[in-house]
Write a protein that holds these residues in place. Structure first.
Motif, short mmCIF file in Angstrom:
data_model
loop_
_atom_site.label_atom_id
_atom_site.label_comp_id
_atom_site.label_asym_id
_atom_site.label_seq_id
_atom_site.Cartn_x
_atom_site.Cartn_y
_atom_site.Cartn_z
N ALA A 15 -8.98 -9.95 -35.00
CA ALA A 15 -10.27 -10.61 -35.23
C ALA A 15 -10.28 -11.32 -36.58
N MET A 16 -9.76 -10.65 -37.60
CA MET A 16 -9.77 -11.23 -38.94
C MET A 16 -8.83 -12.44 -39.05
N MET A 17 -7.72 -12.40 -38.30
CA MET A 17 -6.70 -13.43 -38.41
C MET A 17 -6.93 -14.61 -37.47
N ALA A 18 -7.93 -14.55 -36.62
CA ALA A 18 -8.14 -15.61 -35.63
C ALA A 18 -8.25 -16.97 -36.32
N PRO A 19 -7.52 -17.99 -35.83
CA PRO A 19 -7.55 -19.31 -36.46
C PRO A 19 -8.96 -19.91 -36.46
N ARG A 20 -9.32 -20.55 -37.55
CA ARG A 20 -10.59 -21.26 -37.67
C ARG A 20 -10.33 -22.60 -38.34
N ARG A 21 -11.22 -23.53 -38.10
CA ARG A 21 -11.06 -24.85 -38.71
C ARG A 21 -11.22 -24.73 -40.23
N GLN A 22 -10.28 -25.27 -40.96
CA GLN A 22 -10.30 -25.21 -42.42
C GLN A 22 -10.44 -26.62 -42.99
N ARG A 23 -11.33 -26.77 -43.95
CA ARG A 23 -11.48 -28.06 -44.61
C ARG A 23 -10.43 -28.28 -45.67
N ALA A 24 -10.19 -27.25 -46.46
CA ALA A 24 -9.23 -27.37 -47.56
C ALA A 24 -7.80 -27.36 -47.02
N ARG A 25 -6.93 -28.12 -47.67
CA ARG A 25 -5.53 -28.13 -47.27
C ARG A 25 -4.84 -26.89 -47.82
N GLY A 26 -4.06 -26.25 -47.00
CA GLY A 26 -3.32 -25.08 -47.45
C GLY A 26 -1.93 -25.48 -47.91
N ARG B 150 4.34 -29.82 -49.25
CA ARG B 150 3.73 -28.90 -50.22
C ARG B 150 4.07 -27.48 -49.82
N CYS B 151 4.63 -26.74 -50.75
CA CYS B 151 5.03 -25.35 -50.54
C CYS B 151 4.20 -24.46 -51.45
N VAL B 152 3.58 -23.43 -50.87
CA VAL B 152 2.81 -22.46 -51.65
C VAL B 152 3.50 -21.10 -51.56
N ILE B 153 3.70 -20.48 -52.71
CA ILE B 153 4.31 -19.15 -52.77
C ILE B 153 3.24 -18.18 -53.25
N ALA B 154 2.76 -17.33 -52.35
CA ALA B 154 1.70 -16.38 -52.66
C ALA B 154 2.32 -15.00 -52.85
N GLY B 155 2.31 -14.53 -54.06
CA GLY B 155 2.89 -13.23 -54.37
C GLY B 155 3.38 -13.19 -55.80
N ASP B 156 3.72 -12.01 -56.25
CA ASP B 156 4.19 -11.84 -57.62
C ASP B 156 5.31 -10.81 -57.63
N GLY C 172 0.63 -16.78 -57.32
CA GLY C 172 0.51 -15.42 -57.81
C GLY C 172 0.01 -14.51 -56.71
N ARG C 173 -0.31 -13.29 -57.10
CA ARG C 173 -0.85 -12.36 -56.12
C ARG C 173 -2.31 -12.72 -55.86
N VAL C 174 -2.64 -12.93 -54.60
CA VAL C 174 -3.99 -13.35 -54.23
C VAL C 174 -4.64 -12.29 -53.34
N PRO C 175 -5.98 -12.22 -53.33
CA PRO C 175 -6.67 -11.24 -52.48
C PRO C 175 -6.37 -11.48 -51.01
N ASP C 176 -6.54 -10.43 -50.21
CA ASP C 176 -6.25 -10.53 -48.79
C ASP C 176 -7.02 -11.67 -48.12
N ALA C 177 -8.28 -11.81 -48.47
CA ALA C 177 -9.09 -12.87 -47.85
C ALA C 177 -8.53 -14.25 -48.17
N GLU C 178 -8.00 -14.42 -49.37
CA GLU C 178 -7.40 -15.70 -49.75
C GLU C 178 -6.09 -15.93 -49.01
N VAL C 179 -5.32 -14.87 -48.79
CA VAL C 179 -4.08 -15.00 -48.02
C VAL C 179 -4.40 -15.49 -46.61
N ILE C 180 -5.43 -14.92 -46.01
CA ILE C 180 -5.82 -15.33 -44.66
C ILE C 180 -6.25 -16.79 -44.66
N ARG C 181 -7.03 -17.19 -45.68
CA ARG C 181 -7.46 -18.59 -45.76
C ARG C 181 -6.26 -19.51 -45.88
#
Length: 410
Positions: A198-209, A242-248, A272-281
């Protein structure tokens, strides 16, 4: 759990804890614990990450802190023996106070498993060991400059295999490595990690990841350097990638220097290390998830990425279970652990948007079979069976829905 099933007092034992750590093992215990807490009395024994209180309640779980947190890693980026030893020494007294019906301890690091075994032999409580990976001969590669320490670690790992009343492996890959070279004794159940569908279900995102996303600890076994070099190799064909590396982790400085050296610092973002909600976004807004790791007991980021609609790219390795999560060319790509292999895999996906979209749909379908609710039910049945076996004196056998692997079959 049926109407007649007993309410259990379950104790999880692990020295890491969500949200203070973000690895697959602590995520597994967190997700299973919060689901079982709805119908059982659940306890979690760890370091006192939350502050001075010895115990606190969170998400329906009683957290027990054995002491002030210790550093996991030394200056060389490797796990320290001291932390594991101190945690192990503090376990028996805490477990005795909980008076659990069943104890589930992470098999890694090994010293706490030995301590939990000693404590449960005294109390008569059934012990479950959850194996997230089994290294065996890899210890020599991991500690090339410390052969004596590598040998001791390997002996401790091998000696820990028969300690529990019931063995759980998070993948068939790990179960087979765990069983290799042993005479038939207790079976090994395979209960994989999962995903919050439920938490991971894809949703339309405005911001580019990101076109390419990595999520995980920055340690050498993750081989994030391969990813950065692959981005450099793709720069001519895909100048806007564009490559994003999330973690530390201990490798971050070296990796940022590598990006600068290769001239891709403007294309590689270290979040860097990001909150779970930000990882999902980030996952929902991105296109491809890359896990270049050569050592994975499972690869939970792969399943989470699939659930968010990302196409995973993983590398082949004799020490990684992650390729087992991917049907190559259908819901992801499995490539060689080289710059050429990784850049070819990424370039092929980026050059064909229709293929990428088709594989993303297949990835979501694959993830739909790996929900945490089902994993929690599997573990609940194992706990109930282990308690019944101890109380009524019969031998435990395979319980989980996934296939069990008989020890000694390799």
């Amino acid at each position: 759990m049926t109407q007649e099933s007993p309410r259990l007092r379950i104790a999880f034992v692990y020295d890491a804890l969500v949200p203070y750590h973000a690895g697959g093992a602590e995520r597994r215990y967190h997700e299973i614990a919060i689901r079982l807490a709805a119908r059982h009395d659940v306890h979690y024994v760890t370091w006192r990450y939350w502050g001075p209180q010895r115990t606190i309640q969170r998400d329906g779980i009683t957290l027990h802190g054995v002491g002030r947190p210790r550093a996991f890693y030394g200056t060389d980026g490797k796990r320290t023996v001291r932390e594991a030893a101190e945690f192990a020494l503090r376990l028996p007294a805490t477990l005795a106070g909980i008076r659990a019906d069943v104890v589930d301890v992470s098999a890694t690091p090994y010293l706490p498993l030995y301590a939990a075994w000693a404590a449960t032999r005294v109390s008569g409580v059934p012990l479950i060991a959850t194996w997230h990976e089994f290294w065996g001969e890899h210890w020599t590669t991991y500690l090339p400059d410390r052969p004596l320490v590598a040998r001791i670690a390997r002996l401790l790992e091998a000696g820990a295999r028969p300690l529990a009343d019931h063995q759980i492996a998070v993948s068939t890959f790990t179960a087979r490595r765990l069983a290799r070279g042993r005479r038939a004794s207790r079976p090994i159940d395979v209960v994989g990690n999962g995903v919050d569908l439920a938490m991971m279900a894809p949703r339309r995102q405005r911001a580019r990841g990101a076109d390419v996303l990595f999520v995980g600890r920055l340690i050498d076994e993750k081989r994030v350097d391969l990813l950065i070099r692959a981005v450099g190799a793709l720069a001519g064909r895909f100048p806007d990638v564009r490559c994003v590396i999330a973690g530390d982790g201990p490798e971050r400085l070296r990796l940022t220097e590598l990006a600068t050296e290769l001239g891709v610092a403007d294309r590689v973002v270290f979040a860097g290390r990001v909150p779970d909600a930000e990882v999902i976004r980030l996952m929902r807004a991105s296109r491809i998830l890359v896990l270049p790791s050569i050592r994975e007991g499972y690869g939970i980021a792969v399943v989470e990425g699939q659930a968010c609609g990302l196409v995973p790219v993983v590398v082949r390795s004799p020490l990684s279970a992650a390729p087992d999560l991917v049907s190559d060319g259908q819901d992801g790509v499995v490539c060689e652990p080289t710059v050429a292999g990784l850049s070819d895999a990424l370039g092929g996906l980026l050059a064909e948007p229709a293929r990428l979209a088709r594989m993303a749909r297949a990835a979501r379908r694959s993830a739909a079979t790996r929900g945490w609710d089902d994993r929690a039910l599997d573990m609940e049945q194992i706990y109930l069976h282990a308690v019944a076996a101890r109380r009524h004196g019969f031998t435990t056998g395979p319980v989980a829905a996934e296939p069990a692997v008989a020890v000694g079959t390799e």
